[in-house]
Each structure stands twice: as C-alpha cells, then as structure tokens.
Design a protein around this motif. Structure first.
Motif, PDB file in Angstrom:
ATOM      1  N   ALA A 152       0.835  -1.208   0.000  1.00  0.00           N
ATOM      2  CA  ALA A 152       0.000   0.000   0.000  1.00  0.00           C
ATOM      3  C   ALA A 152       0.864   1.250   0.000  1.00  0.00           C
ATOM      4  O   ALA A 152       0.545   2.249  -0.674  1.00  0.00           O
ATOM      5  CB  ALA A 152      -0.929  -0.005   1.215  1.00  0.00           C
ATOM      6  N   MET A 153       1.977   1.214   0.738  1.00  0.00           N
ATOM      7  CA  MET A 153       2.865   2.374   0.768  1.00  0.00           C
ATOM      8  C   MET A 153       3.494   2.621  -0.598  1.00  0.00           C
ATOM      9  O   MET A 153       3.719   3.773  -0.986  1.00  0.00           O
ATOM     10  CB  MET A 153       3.954   2.166   1.822  1.00  0.00           C
ATOM     11  N   ARG A 154       3.785   1.558  -1.329  1.00  0.00           N
ATOM     12  CA  ARG A 154       4.310   1.740  -2.680  1.00  0.00           C
ATOM     13  C   ARG A 154       3.277   2.434  -3.558  1.00  0.00           C
ATOM     14  O   ARG A 154       3.613   3.346  -4.328  1.00  0.00           O
ATOM     15  CB  ARG A 154       4.696   0.392  -3.292  1.00  0.00           C
ATOM     16  N   TRP A 155       1.991   2.031  -3.451  1.00  0.00           N
ATOM     17  CA  TRP A 155       0.933   2.700  -4.212  1.00  0.00           C
ATOM     18  C   TRP A 155       0.864   4.171  -3.821  1.00  0.00           C
ATOM     19  O   TRP A 155       0.734   5.047  -4.692  1.00  0.00           O
ATOM     20  CB  TRP A 155      -0.407   2.026  -3.957  1.00  0.00           C
ATOM     21  N   VAL A 156       0.957   4.445  -2.538  1.00  0.00           N
ATOM     22  CA  VAL A 156       0.911   5.831  -2.067  1.00  0.00           C
ATOM     23  C   VAL A 156       2.057   6.630  -2.673  1.00  0.00           C
ATOM     24  O   VAL A 156       1.867   7.745  -3.171  1.00  0.00           O
ATOM     25  CB  VAL A 156       0.943   5.870  -0.529  1.00  0.00           C
ATOM     26  N   ARG A 157       3.244   6.070  -2.631  1.00  0.00           N
ATOM     27  CA  ARG A 157       4.399   6.769  -3.217  1.00  0.00           C
ATOM     28  C   ARG A 157       4.165   7.099  -4.686  1.00  0.00           C
ATOM     29  O   ARG A 157       4.479   8.197  -5.157  1.00  0.00           O
ATOM     30  CB  ARG A 157       5.642   5.889  -3.082  1.00  0.00           C
ATOM     31  N   ASP A 158       3.590   6.157  -5.414  1.00  0.00           N
ATOM     32  CA  ASP A 158       3.462   6.304  -6.862  1.00  0.00           C
ATOM     33  C   ASP A 158       2.239   7.107  -7.290  1.00  0.00           C
ATOM     34  O   ASP A 158       2.246   7.697  -8.379  1.00  0.00           O
ATOM     35  CB  ASP A 158       3.401   4.923  -7.517  1.00  0.00           C
ATOM     36  N   HIS A 159       1.165   7.140  -6.451  1.00  0.00           N
ATOM     37  CA  HIS A 159      -0.112   7.665  -6.934  1.00  0.00           C
ATOM     38  C   HIS A 159      -0.738   8.763  -6.092  1.00  0.00           C
ATOM     39  O   HIS A 159      -1.609   9.481  -6.594  1.00  0.00           O
ATOM     40  CB  HIS A 159      -1.120   6.514  -7.055  1.00  0.00           C
ATOM     41  N   VAL A 160      -0.349   8.905  -4.839  1.00  0.00           N
ATOM     42  CA  VAL A 160      -1.096   9.835  -3.988  1.00  0.00           C
ATOM     43  C   VAL A 160      -0.943  11.276  -4.458  1.00  0.00           C
ATOM     44  O   VAL A 160      -1.820  12.117  -4.215  1.00  0.00           O
ATOM     45  CB  VAL A 160      -0.686   9.685  -2.506  1.00  0.00           C
ATOM     46  N   GLY A 161       0.131  11.584  -5.148  1.00  0.00           N
ATOM     47  CA  GLY A 161       0.307  12.934  -5.677  1.00  0.00           C
ATOM     48  C   GLY A 161      -0.792  13.330  -6.642  1.00  0.00           C
ATOM     49  O   GLY A 161      -1.123  14.521  -6.759  1.00  0.00           O
ATOM     50  N   SER A 162      -1.378  12.349  -7.317  1.00  0.00           N
ATOM     51  CA  SER A 162      -2.469  12.641  -8.252  1.00  0.00           C
ATOM     52  C   SER A 162      -3.734  13.098  -7.543  1.00  0.00           C
ATOM     53  O   SER A 162      -4.638  13.639  -8.187  1.00  0.00           O
ATOM     54  CB  SER A 162      -2.782  11.393  -9.090  1.00  0.00           C
ATOM     55  N   TYR A 163      -3.806  12.861  -6.245  1.00  0.00           N
ATOM     56  CA  TYR A 163      -4.997  13.227  -5.469  1.00  0.00           C
ATOM     57  C   TYR A 163      -4.702  14.310  -4.437  1.00  0.00           C
ATOM     58  O   TYR A 163      -5.453  14.507  -3.496  1.00  0.00           O
ATOM     59  CB  TYR A 163      -5.554  11.969  -4.785  1.00  0.00           C
ATOM     60  N   GLY A 164      -3.601  15.019  -4.658  1.00  0.00           N
ATOM     61  CA  GLY A 164      -3.277  16.144  -3.799  1.00  0.00           C
ATOM     62  C   GLY A 164      -2.387  15.824  -2.629  1.00  0.00           C
ATOM     63  O   GLY A 164      -2.178  16.678  -1.768  1.00  0.00           O
ATOM     64  N   GLY A 165      -1.857  14.616  -2.572  1.00  0.00           N
ATOM     65  CA  GLY A 165      -0.991  14.243  -1.461  1.00  0.00           C
ATOM     66  C   GLY A 165       0.457  14.622  -1.699  1.00  0.00           C
ATOM     67  O   GLY A 165       0.955  14.573  -2.824  1.00  0.00           O
ATOM     68  N   ASP A 166       1.137  15.006  -0.643  1.00  0.00           N
ATOM     69  CA  ASP A 166       2.551  15.385  -0.677  1.00  0.00           C
ATOM     70  C   ASP A 166       3.381  14.171  -0.271  1.00  0.00           C
ATOM     71  O   ASP A 166       3.361  13.758   0.894  1.00  0.00           O
ATOM     72  CB  ASP A 166       2.787  16.552   0.281  1.00  0.00           C
ATOM     73  N   VAL A 167       4.114  13.581  -1.204  1.00  0.00           N
ATOM     74  CA  VAL A 167       4.870  12.358  -0.916  1.00  0.00           C
ATOM     75  C   VAL A 167       6.026  12.610   0.047  1.00  0.00           C
ATOM     76  O   VAL A 167       6.623  11.661   0.561  1.00  0.00           O
ATOM     77  CB  VAL A 167       5.394  11.703  -2.212  1.00  0.00           C
ATOM     78  N   GLY A 168       6.332  13.847   0.305  1.00  0.00           N
ATOM     79  CA  GLY A 168       7.361  14.157   1.288  1.00  0.00           C
ATOM     80  C   GLY A 168       6.833  14.275   2.703  1.00  0.00           C
ATOM     81  O   GLY A 168       7.611  14.457   3.649  1.00  0.00           O
TER      82      GLY A 168
END
Length: 297
Positions: free
Chosen positions: A127-143
């Motif tokens: 799940a964390m890998r998905w977050v790293r790769d995709h959450v930016g598309s939904y307004g998430g800051d990967v940092g």
C-alpha cells in the motif's frame, strides 16, 4: 390509523434489529458518523483502487475543494485482530482525518485464516508503494506521509515505521514514513496468549521478529502511542513498553493514556457522534501537524 401506525412502528423496529445484529460494529459506526454529518467538508476521490500483488483494494479521502493543493498524507490501517475488518467499516476515520486537512488512504490487507504473519505487514508495504506512486495525483505530498492505525492496524503501522525491510522489499523508499500513530496497538505481546495472536503469529519460526518493540531504534520516525486505562483487549503495557524503549534510545515519542476508555472507545472517539469520549482526534492532529507540517501549497 392506530393499527397502521403500530404496524409501521413494528416494521421500523424489525429493520433496526436486523441492522443492529447483522451489520458489523465498525460499519454501524461509519453509518452513524455519516448520519451525524461526519462527511461534511470531505470527499472520497478513490473507491476500491487496486494495489499490490494479491488483489488488495484501497480508498482515498481528502478535504473538499482541495484540488491543486499539496496536503500531508495519512495511511490508516484498520483493526480487527488480523482476521476481520474492512476499509469501508473505518470510513469514519478517513473522513475525520481528511476534514482536518489531510489526504487519507485506507487500505485493505489479507487476513487470517487465509494468511499468517508477515503477509498483512507486506500488504501494508505494498500500500505504501501505491501511495508513493499515486497519492500525488490526489493532492498528497509524498514528502509528508504518516502511517496510523487502530489495534491490529496500529501493529501494521508500527512494523512499517520501525522495520524498514518491508518498505525496501516492496520497492518503496525506506524513509517514506515520516510519522507513526498507534491507537491501542500491540507491540510487545510475546509469548502469544490470545487466540488471535496465536492464529496470526505462532507458526512463525522466530517469534521475537514479529514484535514491533524488537525494531525500536534511535532514528525511528516520531511516534504517538495511544492507550487507555480500561483496555483489556490490548493491554496498556504494550504502548508503555514501546514508549520506554524508544525513549531509552533517544527516539522521538509521545504517549497518551486516556482514563476510563476501553479498546473500542479509542477508535470510536475519532467519529463525530462519539468525539466527546476523549481528544483522540485533536491529539492525533496536533502530533501530525508538528511532525509533518500542515496546509497546502
């Protein structure tokens, strides 16, 4: 007219009875939360997205009107003794955290009896890998990514935050997690004395390697460990032991022990109808804002 009203009342009572006995407790709580206005100011932007290698699914919540901003991220793992629970049942937690200005990811994970340790932790890393790769598309800051969870979900969050091997194995950045919140989690529970823990962990050849406390380290991400005095499901000594170990190593850790609350109360306090039980949400958000920063860009 009286007869019609009585029939209607009996039908309503029967419907309530079916709802009460057939709908799992977390799902009931999410429905009550929604009926109480828990969905105000938030939107679900992902429902059942696939991730990982075993057909897992996840949901994403964020504040309404936040498109174009970069917000801190919380990945929340639900509880259920490693054998129960669903992401839909914990929608109340996703909405509560999103309303405070976070993008919230709610992943599913495989459970007993289909799997044993470490499969559910590996699912969390995927799940964390998905977050790293995709959450930016939904307004998430990967940092600015935190993990959190309740009960068995807090166990998964703690393992991901402390033992970087899972993130490395899933091809995610081992430093991806910047903060951890554990609500009523088990961190130091060997030997296994409950049916749930035996079913999930007893088959593993090296039981000490199943314990989050075994991976406490000085450079751990900041952690907030929450327990409660009336919790007989996951005893407070778990959070106390991990807190003390982290403190002895010089790692950043905060601790809350809510008087009178039981195991379920801590999760319930995130929901709008039961937020008065304890400041679980407020304390969690204050910790996250200190660890991650807040607001969008």
């Amino acid at each position: 007219m009286i007869r019609i009203a009585l029939v209607a009342l009996l039908a309503l009572a029967a419907a309530f009875g079916l709802w009460f006995y057939l709908v799992p407790a977390p799902d009931k709580l999410s429905q009550l939360d929604w009926a109480s206005g828990g969905g105000a100011g938030v939107e679900q932007v992902v429902a059942g997205a696939s991730f990982g290698s075993h057909g897992q699914k996840l949901d994403v919540w964020r504040p309404s009107g936040s498109a174009g901003r970069k917000l801190p991220v919380i990945v929340f793992f639900y509880g259920g003794g490693w054998h129960a629970g669903t992401r839909e049942g914990y929608a109340f937690a996703g909405r509560a955290l999103a309303a405070q200005g976070f993008v919230v990811v709610l992943p599913d994970y495989r459970k007993v009896p289909d799997v044993r340790f470490p499969a559910f932790v590996a699912d969390g890393a995927e799940a964390m890998r998905w977050v790293r790769d995709h959450v930016g598309s939904y307004g998430g800051d990967v940092g600015r990514i935190a993990v959190a969870g309740h009960s068995a979900g807090a166990y998964i969050a703690a393992m991901l935050g402390l033992d970087s091997r899972y993130l490395i194995a899933s091809c995610a950045d081992p430093h991806l997690i910047k903060a951890v919140i554990g609500l009523s989690g088990p961190y130091d529970f060997y030997p296994f004395t409950t049916e749930n823990s035996r079913n999930a962990f007893a088959a593993f050849a090296k039981p000490r390697e199943t314990q989050p406390i075994s991976y406490a380290r000085a450079d751990a991400p900041p952690m907030l460990l929450v327990t409660s005095t009336a919790d007989t499901t996951v005893k407070p000594r778990n959070a106390i032991a991990l807190r003390d170990k982290l403190k002895s190593l010089g790692a950043p850790v905060e601790f809350r022990d809510y008087a009178g609350l039981n195991h379920e109360d801590v999760a319930m306090a995130l929901s709008k109808p039961f937020r008065g039980k304890a400041p679980v949400l407020a304390d969690s958000i204050a910790f996250l804002r200190k660890a991650l920063g807040s607001g969008g860009q």
